[in-house]
Design a protein around this motif. Structure first.
Motif, PDB file in Angstrom:
ATOM      1  N   ILE A 167      67.987  41.545  80.858  1.00 20.15           N
ATOM      2  CA  ILE A 167      67.860  40.256  81.535  1.00 20.15           C
ATOM      3  C   ILE A 167      68.737  40.221  82.784  1.00 20.15           C
ATOM      4  CG2 ILE A 167      68.277  37.773  81.321  1.00 20.15           C
ATOM      5  CD1 ILE A 167      67.603  38.085  78.313  1.00 20.15           C
ATOM      6  N   ALA A 168      69.967  40.741  82.672  1.00 24.66           N
ATOM      7  CA  ALA A 168      70.883  40.768  83.814  1.00 24.66           C
ATOM      8  C   ALA A 168      70.332  41.636  84.941  1.00 24.66           C
ATOM      9  CB  ALA A 168      72.252  41.283  83.366  1.00 24.66           C
ATOM     10  N   ALA A 169      69.725  42.765  84.602  1.00 26.03           N
ATOM     11  CA  ALA A 169      69.157  43.643  85.620  1.00 26.03           C
ATOM     12  C   ALA A 169      68.002  42.971  86.350  1.00 26.03           C
ATOM     13  CB  ALA A 169      68.690  44.950  84.975  1.00 26.03           C
ATOM     14  N   MET A 170      67.175  42.253  85.611  1.00 32.84           N
ATOM     15  CA  MET A 170      66.045  41.567  86.244  1.00 32.84           C
ATOM     16  C   MET A 170      66.521  40.456  87.179  1.00 32.84           C
ATOM     17  SD  MET A 170      63.116  42.893  85.424  1.00 32.84           S
ATOM     18  CE  MET A 170      61.779  41.691  85.429  1.00 32.84           C
ATOM     19  N   ALA A 171      67.660  39.865  86.870  1.00 37.22           N
ATOM     20  CA  ALA A 171      68.197  38.800  87.715  1.00 37.22           C
ATOM     21  C   ALA A 171      68.651  39.333  89.068  1.00 37.22           C
ATOM     22  CB  ALA A 171      69.352  38.103  87.000  1.00 37.22           C
ATOM     23  N   THR A 172      68.995  40.616  89.135  1.00 35.89           N
ATOM     24  CA  THR A 172      69.489  41.200  90.387  1.00 35.89           C
ATOM     25  C   THR A 172      68.431  41.985  91.144  1.00 35.89           C
ATOM     26  OG1 THR A 172      70.250  43.228  89.275  1.00 35.89           O
ATOM     27  CG2 THR A 172      71.811  41.387  89.410  1.00 35.89           C
ATOM     28  N   ARG A 173      67.269  42.211  90.522  1.00 41.62           N
ATOM     29  CA  ARG A 173      66.210  42.999  91.158  1.00 41.62           C
ATOM     30  C   ARG A 173      64.948  42.159  91.283  1.00 41.62           C
ATOM     31  NH1 ARG A 173      66.637  48.696  91.247  1.00 41.62           N
ATOM     32  NH2 ARG A 173      64.587  48.556  92.264  1.00 41.62           N
ATOM     33  N   SER A 174      64.911  41.332  92.290  1.00 45.79           N
ATOM     34  CA  SER A 174      63.754  40.463  92.498  1.00 45.79           C
ATOM     35  C   SER A 174      62.507  41.245  92.893  1.00 45.79           C
ATOM     36  CB  SER A 174      64.066  39.419  93.576  1.00 45.79           C
ATOM     37  OG  SER A 174      64.401  40.046  94.799  1.00 45.79           O
ATOM     38  N   ASP A 175      62.689  42.520  93.287  1.00 43.89           N
ATOM     39  CA  ASP A 175      61.560  43.358  93.685  1.00 43.89           C
ATOM     40  C   ASP A 175      60.856  43.992  92.499  1.00 43.89           C
ATOM     41  OD1 ASP A 175      64.025  44.831  93.350  1.00 43.89           O
ATOM     42  OD2 ASP A 175      62.959  46.613  94.052  1.00 43.89           O
ATOM     43  N   VAL A 176      61.391  43.807  91.295  1.00 43.77           N
ATOM     44  CA  VAL A 176      60.847  44.451  90.103  1.00 43.77           C
ATOM     45  C   VAL A 176      60.183  43.415  89.207  1.00 43.77           C
ATOM     46  CG1 VAL A 176      61.442  45.710  88.005  1.00 43.77           C
ATOM     47  CG2 VAL A 176      62.534  46.315  90.169  1.00 43.77           C
ATOM     48  N   ASP A 177      58.988  43.750  88.719  1.00 42.80           N
ATOM     49  CA  ASP A 177      58.256  42.823  87.855  1.00 42.80           C
ATOM     50  C   ASP A 177      58.366  43.163  86.376  1.00 42.80           C
ATOM     51  OD1 ASP A 177      57.312  41.126  89.866  1.00 42.80           O
ATOM     52  OD2 ASP A 177      55.616  42.439  90.290  1.00 42.80           O
ATOM     53  N   VAL A 178      58.747  44.406  86.064  1.00 42.51           N
ATOM     54  CA  VAL A 178      58.872  44.846  84.676  1.00 42.51           C
ATOM     55  C   VAL A 178      60.122  45.714  84.561  1.00 42.51           C
ATOM     56  CG1 VAL A 178      57.775  46.069  82.746  1.00 42.51           C
ATOM     57  CG2 VAL A 178      56.353  44.915  84.450  1.00 42.51           C
ATOM     58  N   ALA A 179      60.861  45.558  83.471  1.00 44.06           N
ATOM     59  CA  ALA A 179      62.025  46.406  83.227  1.00 44.06           C
ATOM     60  C   ALA A 179      62.083  46.781  81.758  1.00 44.06           C
ATOM     61  CB  ALA A 179      63.316  45.689  83.631  1.00 44.06           C
ATOM     62  N   THR A 180      62.691  47.945  81.472  1.00 42.06           N
ATOM     63  CA  THR A 180      62.797  48.438  80.107  1.00 42.06           C
ATOM     64  C   THR A 180      64.078  49.248  79.957  1.00 42.06           C
ATOM     65  OG1 THR A 180      61.531  49.539  78.348  1.00 42.06           O
ATOM     66  CG2 THR A 180      61.532  50.604  80.498  1.00 42.06           C
ATOM     67  N   PRO A 181      64.750  49.193  78.803  1.00 45.79           N
ATOM     68  CA  PRO A 181      65.991  49.950  78.640  1.00 45.79           C
ATOM     69  C   PRO A 181      65.738  51.421  78.289  1.00 45.79           C
ATOM     70  CG  PRO A 181      65.877  48.036  77.170  1.00 45.79           C
ATOM     71  CD  PRO A 181      64.511  48.308  77.666  1.00 45.79           C
ATOM     72  N   VAL A 182      66.670  52.271  78.697  1.00 47.29           N
ATOM     73  CA  VAL A 182      66.653  53.676  78.302  1.00 47.29           C
ATOM     74  C   VAL A 182      68.050  54.042  77.811  1.00 47.29           C
ATOM     75  CG1 VAL A 182      64.764  54.399  79.802  1.00 47.29           C
ATOM     76  CG2 VAL A 182      67.101  54.412  80.680  1.00 47.29           C
ATOM     77  N   LEU A 183      68.097  54.915  76.817  1.00 46.49           N
ATOM     78  CA  LEU A 183      69.351  55.264  76.168  1.00 46.49           C
ATOM     79  C   LEU A 183      69.517  56.772  76.171  1.00 46.49           C
ATOM     80  CD1 LEU A 183      71.786  54.244  74.430  1.00 46.49           C
ATOM     81  CD2 LEU A 183      70.297  54.522  72.441  1.00 46.49           C
ATOM     82  N   GLN A 184      70.616  57.244  76.758  1.00 44.61           N
ATOM     83  CA  GLN A 184      70.876  58.681  76.782  1.00 44.61           C
ATOM     84  C   GLN A 184      71.023  59.199  75.359  1.00 44.61           C
ATOM     85  OE1 GLN A 184      74.429  59.903  78.895  1.00 44.61           O
ATOM     86  NE2 GLN A 184      73.386  61.711  79.678  1.00 44.61           N
ATOM     87  N   CYS A 185      70.258  60.229  75.026  1.00 46.62           N
ATOM     88  CA  CYS A 185      70.234  60.732  73.655  1.00 46.62           C
ATOM     89  C   CYS A 185      71.566  61.337  73.251  1.00 46.62           C
ATOM     90  CB  CYS A 185      69.146  61.793  73.497  1.00 46.62           C
ATOM     91  SG  CYS A 185      67.475  61.140  73.412  1.00 46.62           S
ATOM     92  N   ASP A 186      72.042  60.988  72.061  1.00 44.71           N
ATOM     93  CA  ASP A 186      73.155  61.701  71.465  1.00 44.71           C
ATOM     94  C   ASP A 186      72.578  62.843  70.624  1.00 44.71           C
ATOM     95  OD1 ASP A 186      72.142  60.531  69.154  1.00 44.71           O
ATOM     96  OD2 ASP A 186      73.728  59.032  69.019  1.00 44.71           O
ATOM     97  N   ALA A 187      73.461  63.650  70.035  1.00 45.38           N
ATOM     98  CA  ALA A 187      73.015  64.845  69.322  1.00 45.38           C
ATOM     99  C   ALA A 187      72.091  64.504  68.155  1.00 45.38           C
ATOM    100  CB  ALA A 187      74.223  65.631  68.824  1.00 45.38           C
ATOM    101  N   GLU A 188      72.395  63.420  67.427  1.00 45.88           N
ATOM    102  CA  GLU A 188      71.602  63.063  66.251  1.00 45.88           C
ATOM    103  C   GLU A 188      70.197  62.617  66.648  1.00 45.88           C
ATOM    104  OE1 GLU A 188      71.885  60.263  62.216  1.00 45.88           O
ATOM    105  OE2 GLU A 188      73.440  60.144  63.750  1.00 45.88           O
ATOM    106  N   THR A 189      70.109  61.775  67.673  1.00 47.52           N
ATOM    107  CA  THR A 189      68.800  61.297  68.112  1.00 47.52           C
ATOM    108  C   THR A 189      67.966  62.441  68.672  1.00 47.52           C
ATOM    109  OG1 THR A 189      69.760  59.137  68.631  1.00 47.52           O
ATOM    110  CG2 THR A 189      67.597  59.626  69.563  1.00 47.52           C
ATOM    111  N   TYR A 190      68.603  63.290  69.456  1.00 45.79           N
ATOM    112  CA  TYR A 190      67.886  64.441  70.020  1.00 45.79           C
ATOM    113  C   TYR A 190      67.354  65.325  68.892  1.00 45.79           C
ATOM    114  CZ  TYR A 190      66.942  68.594  72.847  1.00 45.79           C
ATOM    115  OH  TYR A 190      66.341  69.671  73.456  1.00 45.79           O
ATOM    116  N   ALA A 191      68.146  65.531  67.851  1.00 51.67           N
ATOM    117  CA  ALA A 191      67.710  66.340  66.717  1.00 51.67           C
ATOM    118  C   ALA A 191      66.513  65.699  66.018  1.00 51.67           C
ATOM    119  CB  ALA A 191      68.861  66.528  65.724  1.00 51.67           C
ATOM    120  N   HIS A 192      66.505  64.368  65.920  1.00 46.95           N
ATOM    121  CA  HIS A 192      65.357  63.674  65.335  1.00 46.95           C
ATOM    122  C   HIS A 192      64.098  63.901  66.171  1.00 46.95           C
ATOM    123  CE1 HIS A 192      67.940  60.532  62.970  1.00 46.95           C
ATOM    124  NE2 HIS A 192      67.827  61.677  62.336  1.00 46.95           N
TER     125      HIS A 192
END
Length: 261
Positions: A119-144
């Motif tokens: 929500i905070a990112a969308m408030a600062t980027r009026s040029d963007v109509d859609v936003a989604t989070p991304v999470l850098q994989c840790d070792a456990e998630t990457y293994a999954h």
């Protein structure tokens, strides 16, 4: 502050996992709650949000959601994915918001700050109509991720984005490829796509009119419809703060998630 609502699309007739929203997960205290209830409780914990709704086409999910106190918006059975369901639900809602958040009903481990950062990112980027989070994989998630692909299971989704954080591609494969002989920590360049979206209402309502392209059809990823029609998606890196994030995609994920609840 942006006037924001959260919609939780919940579909019973899942091809890969029928009845998934009503699957029960046991928490640390031994209490079992369904996937949709745990997702709703997480969504209600997000600050700065005016309303939270479960949206479904199934009477069983509606009755269950209303029993634990959720407001429900019914939609038709013709919705092909969560974004289409959110678009129809928002239209049926008959209220005006600055931002609509699609909080996936199969991700009860989504921390509140993921949504707040979005929500905070969308408030600062009026040029963007859609936003989604991304999470850098840790070792456990990457293994999954790697285990799921080796065993020919559809697991989580990975995201690739440009230097300005706009999305280049999303895939059920583990991308980008990382050569372990050249990269000391091959998983560090892989980002797990968190199945969560924030839309400007105009972009959400326009989504069902967009052409469904071959990439969306092949990958089965609804967000690719935006990219194939040259719409920009902002990827917002988020911090797990030491917590594991994982969605419930397959029956094996029940055990994975219960271990971390």
């Amino acid at each position: 502050m942006m006037k924001t609502c959260i919609l939780i699309p919940a579909r019973y007739a899942s091809t890969r996992y029928p009845g998934k929203p009503l699957v029960a997960l046991k928490g640390k205290d031994g209490t079992s709650k369904t996937l949709v209830q745990r997702s709703w409780e997480r969504a209600c914990a997000v600050s700065g949000v005016e309303a939270v709704f479960v949206t479904t086409d199934d009477d069983r999910i509606r009755d269950h959601a209303q029993a634990f106190g959720a407001e429900v918006i019914m939609t038709s059975e013709s919705c092909e994915n969560g974004t289409e369901r959110c678009a129809e639900a928002y239209q049926n809602l008959g209220q005006s918001f600055d931002l609509v958040v699609n909080f996936q009903g199969d991700a009860p481990m989504t921390p509140a700050w993921f949504v707040e950062d979005l929500i905070a990112a969308m408030a600062t980027r009026s040029d963007v109509d859609v936003a989604t989070p991304v999470l850098q994989c840790d070792a456990e998630t990457y293994a999954h991720f790697v285990q799921d692909r080796k065993e020919v299971r559809v697991g989580g989704t990975t995201a690739v984005f440009a230097t300005d954080k706009t999305a280049l591609y999303f895939s059920k494969e583990v991308v980008p490829y990382a050569d372990a002989d050249k990269v000391q920590s091959p998983h560090s360049s892989v980002y797990h796509h968190v199945g969560l979206y924030a839309y400007r209402p105009s972009a959400l309502l326009n989504y069902p009119t967009l052409t469904r392209g071959p990439l969306e059809s092949l990958e089965g990823l609804e967000q690719l419809r935006f990219l194939e029609n040259r719409n920009t998606i902002l990827c917002v890196p988020v911090d797990s703060r030491g917590q594991l994030f994982w969605e419930l995609n397959n029956p094996i994920d029940v055990q994975r998630m219960e271990e971390h609840l």
